[in-house]
Scaffold this active site. Structure first.
Site, PDB file in Angstrom:
ATOM      1  N   HIS A 132       2.847  -7.187   4.035  1.00  0.00           N
ATOM      2  CA  HIS A 132       1.473  -6.765   4.314  1.00  0.00           C
ATOM      3  C   HIS A 132       1.100  -7.197   5.728  1.00  0.00           C
ATOM      4  O   HIS A 132       1.852  -7.898   6.415  1.00  0.00           O
ATOM      5  CB  HIS A 132       0.491  -7.414   3.326  1.00  0.00           C
ATOM      6  CG  HIS A 132       0.537  -6.794   1.960  1.00  0.00           C
ATOM      7  ND1 HIS A 132      -0.382  -5.878   1.524  1.00  0.00           N
ATOM      8  CD2 HIS A 132       1.421  -6.962   0.936  1.00  0.00           C
ATOM      9  CE1 HIS A 132      -0.088  -5.499   0.294  1.00  0.00           C
ATOM     10  NE2 HIS A 132       1.006  -6.140  -0.093  1.00  0.00           N
ATOM     11  N   HIS A 168       0.836  -1.212   0.000  1.00  0.00           N
ATOM     12  CA  HIS A 168       0.000   0.000   0.000  1.00  0.00           C
ATOM     13  C   HIS A 168       0.872   1.265   0.000  1.00  0.00           C
ATOM     14  O   HIS A 168       2.051   1.207  -0.323  1.00  0.00           O
ATOM     15  CB  HIS A 168      -0.996  -0.044   1.167  1.00  0.00           C
ATOM     16  CG  HIS A 168      -1.727  -1.364   1.234  1.00  0.00           C
ATOM     17  ND1 HIS A 168      -2.814  -1.651   0.440  1.00  0.00           N
ATOM     18  CD2 HIS A 168      -1.488  -2.497   1.955  1.00  0.00           C
ATOM     19  CE1 HIS A 168      -3.214  -2.898   0.688  1.00  0.00           C
ATOM     20  NE2 HIS A 168      -2.427  -3.435   1.603  1.00  0.00           N
ATOM     21  N   GLU A 177      -1.985  -0.004   7.965  1.00  0.00           N
ATOM     22  CA  GLU A 177      -1.120  -1.055   7.412  1.00  0.00           C
ATOM     23  C   GLU A 177       0.062  -0.458   6.631  1.00  0.00           C
ATOM     24  O   GLU A 177       1.185  -0.950   6.723  1.00  0.00           O
ATOM     25  CB  GLU A 177      -1.949  -1.959   6.499  1.00  0.00           C
ATOM     26  CG  GLU A 177      -1.164  -3.132   5.926  1.00  0.00           C
ATOM     27  CD  GLU A 177      -1.976  -3.933   4.909  1.00  0.00           C
ATOM     28  OE1 GLU A 177      -3.204  -3.718   4.814  1.00  0.00           O
ATOM     29  OE2 GLU A 177      -1.375  -4.772   4.223  1.00  0.00           O
ATOM     30  N   GLU A 189       1.760 -11.844   4.863  1.00  0.00           N
ATOM     31  CA  GLU A 189       0.764 -11.197   5.718  1.00  0.00           C
ATOM     32  C   GLU A 189       1.271 -11.428   7.139  1.00  0.00           C
ATOM     33  O   GLU A 189       1.128 -12.513   7.705  1.00  0.00           O
ATOM     34  CB  GLU A 189      -0.619 -11.825   5.515  1.00  0.00           C
ATOM     35  CG  GLU A 189      -1.182 -11.653   4.109  1.00  0.00           C
ATOM     36  CD  GLU A 189      -1.801 -10.269   3.856  1.00  0.00           C
ATOM     37  OE1 GLU A 189      -1.719  -9.393   4.750  1.00  0.00           O
ATOM     38  OE2 GLU A 189      -2.364 -10.075   2.762  1.00  0.00           O
TER      39      GLU A 189
HETATM   40 ZN   LIG Z   1      -2.117  -5.291   2.482  1.00  0.00          ZN
END
Ligand SMILES: [Zn+2]
Length: 279
Positions: free
Chosen positions: A170, A79, A117, A245
Site C-alpha cells: 500500500h 486496492h 495508489e 505502507e
Molecule cells: Zn491502501
C-alpha cells in the site's frame, strides 16, 4: 479529502482524530493514534519466525544467488484500478476477521497529480513477483490485473492460506504534504499468538530492508511498525502477514519516486530483500 474513500463519515472521524496522519484507506481509517512498536518484541523473537536460512543479508543485486525454490509467497497489491467505479461492490460488507464486518474495499489514495495508489501497488507487485519468481519462488497474487474490482479485504488474507507469508503493498495519503516515510503494519495480538509473532519478525525484516533506502515514518514508532486490530486482510490471514505502507503519496518527493519506474524498482527491491532476510 485526500483519500477518495467511500466511507466519508468514517474518514472524517479519522482525520479529526489523527491530524497529519491518515491511512491510505487500507481497508479502514487509522486508529486514533499511531501505536508504537511493542517493546517486548525484540530480536530474540527471530528464533520463532519459522524456517529461515542462514540469516545472512542479501540485496537485490545478489538476486541471482538467492534460492527461493520451494517457497511460496503471497503478494497483495492493495486496492484495484476499477474500485472507484464500483461503489456498490466495494461497500459490500465482508467479515473483518474479528467477529464483525466491514466494507469490501476502498479506492485508496493518490498523488497530487492523481496517480492512483492501485497503480503504484500493482506496478511494485509485478516487479516484486518477477524478482521472486526469478529466484525460484512460487508467487500467488491477490488480483490478476489492475482494471477490475476486488477481491474484498477478507479474501486478501485468506488467499494466502497456502503461502509461507503475505506481503500487502500500500501507500499512505496523509493530508500534510510534509508527512513522509514508510511504515509496516501487523495485526495486533489476536487469537493466534504464533502467527502474530512471526508477522512481527516479518515486519522487522521488511522495516530494516526498507530503511536502507527509504525514510521510516517514526510517527508510527521507533521502528515504524504499527499494530492495528481493524485491518481485515491481516486479521483473515493464517500465515505471517504484513501491510507495507511504502510512503506518503502526498509528499512531493515520495510521489515522484512512486510514479517513476526507477522508484518502483527501488520499492520492489527493498521488499524482496526483506522477504529473503525473513527466510
Ligand atoms: Zn491502501
Amino acid at each position: 479529502m485526500p483519500h477518495r474513500t467511500l466511507a466519508p463519515s468514517l474518514l472524517l472521524t479519522a482525520v479529526l482524530l489523527l491530524p497529519g496522519l491518515a491511512a491510505c484507506g487500507t481497508d479502514a481509517p487509522a486508529p486514533s493514534a499511531p501505536t508504537s512498536k511493542d517493546s517486548e518484541t525484540t530480536a530474540a523473537d527471530k528464533t520463532d519466525g519459522g524456517d529461515r536460512g542462514t540469516g545472512s543479508t542479501t540485496s537485490a543485486s545478489d538476486e541471482a544467488e538467492v534460492d527461493l525454490k520451494g517457497k511460496t509467497i503471497a503478494i497483495d497489491p492493495g486496492h484495484n484500478g476499477g474500485n472507484a467505479s464500483h461503489p456498490t461492490e466495494i461497500n459490500k460488507q465482508v467479515p473483518d476477521g474479528r467477529g464483525g464486518t466491514k466494507a469490501c474495499n476502498t479506492t485508496g489514495t493518490a498523488t497530487e497529480s492523481d496517480y492512483p495508489e492501485a497503480d503504484f501497488t500493482w506496478a511494485v507487485g509485478q516487479r516484486l513477483r518477477d524478482s521472486l519468481e526469478d529466484a525460484g519462488a512460487t508467487v500467488v497474487l491477490s488480483r490478476k490485473d489492475n482494471k477490475g474490482v476486488g477481491p474484498c479485504v477478507d479474501e486478501r488474507g485468506t488467499f494466502a492460506d497456502d503461502a509461507d507469508l503475505l506481503v500487502s503493498i500500500h501507500a499512505d495519503g496523509a493530508e500534510s504534504t510534509s508527512a513522509k516515510g514508510f511504515h509496516v503494519i501487523v495485526a495486533d495480538p489476536g487469537a493466534d499468538e504464533k502467527t502474530e509473532k512471526a508477522s512481527t519478525v516479518l515486519a522487522e525484516s521488511i522495516g530494516t530492508s526498507m530503511g536502507k533506502t527509504f525514510t521510516p515514518n517514526r510517527a508510527y514508532g521507533r521502528d515504524a511498525i504499527s499494530r492495528r486490530p481493524d485491518l481485515a486482510g491481516l486479521n483473515n490471514a493464517s500465515v505471517p502477514a504484513v501491510i507495507v505502507e511504502c510512503g506518503e503519496m502526498r509528499n512531493p518527493d515520495e510521489a515522484k519516486l512512486m510514479e517513476s519506474k526507477s522508484g518502483q524498482k527501488k520499492y520492489a527491491d527493498a521488499l524482496f530483500d526483506g522477504i529473503v532476510d525473513w527466510y
